[in-house]
Design an enzyme around this catalytic site. Structure first.
Site, short mmCIF file in Angstrom:
data_model
loop_
_atom_site.label_atom_id
_atom_site.label_comp_id
_atom_site.label_asym_id
_atom_site.label_seq_id
_atom_site.Cartn_x
_atom_site.Cartn_y
_atom_site.Cartn_z
N SER A 1 -17.40 -39.07 -72.64
CA SER A 1 -16.70 -38.64 -71.63
C SER A 1 -16.43 -39.92 -70.96
CB SER A 1 -17.49 -37.90 -70.57
OG SER A 1 -16.75 -37.73 -69.44
N TYR B 1 -24.30 -34.64 -65.53
CA TYR B 1 -23.39 -34.83 -66.61
C TYR B 1 -23.32 -36.17 -67.31
CZ TYR B 1 -19.43 -33.98 -69.53
OH TYR B 1 -18.53 -33.82 -70.72
#
Length: 256
Positions: free
Chosen positions: A150, A163
């Site tokens: 990410s 996350y």
């Protein structure tokens, strides 16, 4: 434009390959000639739909079922893969492994429970580790591993702190694997999406948040799963044969 057959004669496994970015990756690899194992955890209908779409487009695919984030998940995945590929016209083994399966946790540190944290890391970090560990004997020399990371691992984003930590661990995993597997000619890279149009992100249902996320990109739009799939297909191909241990930004220029 029809993709070039860069993966002709190869076998690929895409975890979380039935929906969202994973579905786009599965379809792209199949369009480029790969036999694709479409992994899914719970949504059998989505996996069957993705496989049927690939076959309808002239590609080859089969579903692989295993719930990730639970004890024995990696062994279950590979047992399912071995069983299903035996019914295909293909040699045993694997050329491309895409660790795409993951979940989000849109909460600040104050709102993350121990159960949330453990489940997040079990799926996003622990599962890829042991999927690779158990899969290495099946992965052919000269193959490729692509970990879907990410862009948020490169800047402060407190709203999804746990996350981003789970994906940051995946980035480190990528570096270490690239060095270890280099002698076998196996390349390992991470592809990092930005704000992408998928159902995994419930916040995109809010029009104001959609506009804000779109504005983060220099192109003033959300990424599409196909945007990410194109980068993954490149990273897994021979065209990226001199690229390993890299974190590849596929965010549309977020925060540059």
């Amino acid at each position: 434009m029809t993709p070039t057959p860069r993966h002709e004669g190869r076998t690929a496994l895409v975890t979380g390959g039935s929906r969202g970015i994973g579905r786009a990756i599965s379809r792209r690899l199949a369009a480029e000639g790969a036999l694709v194992a479409v992994h899914y955890g719970h949504d059998h209908a989505a996996a069957e739909r993705t496989v049927k779409e690939i076959i309808a487009d002239g590609g080859r695919a089969f579903p692989v079922h295993a719930e990730l984030g639970v004890p024995g998940d990696a062994d279950a995945l590979w047992e399912s893969f071995d069983r299903e590929i035996a019914g295909q016209d293909a040699k045993p083994g694997l050329d491309v492994l895409v660790n795409n399966a993951g979940i989000t946790l849109p909460r600040t540190i104050a709102n993350v429970t121990e159960e949330d944290y453990d489940r997040l890391f079990a799926i996003n970090t622990r599962a890829p580790f042991f999927v690779v560990q158990r899969g290495l004997p099946r992965l052919r020399d000269g193959g490729a591993i692509v970990n879907v990371s990410s862009v948020t691992t490169r800047f402060a984003y407190p709203a999804i702190i746990a996350y981003t930590m789970s994906k940051g661990a995946l980035d480190t995993f990528t570096l270490a694997l690239a060095k270890e597997l280099g002698p076998r000619g196996i390349r390992v890279n991470a592809v990092a999406p930005g704000f992408t149009e998928t159902e995994i992100n419930p916040t995109l249902r809010n029009p104001e948040i959609r506009r804000a996320y779109s504005a983060e990109s220099v192109f003033d739009r959300l990424g599409q799963p196909e945007d990410i799939a194109a980068v993954v297909a490149f990273a897994a191909s021979g065209d990226a044969g001199w690229t390993t241990g890299q974190w590849i930004d596929a965010s549309g220029g977020v925060r540059i």
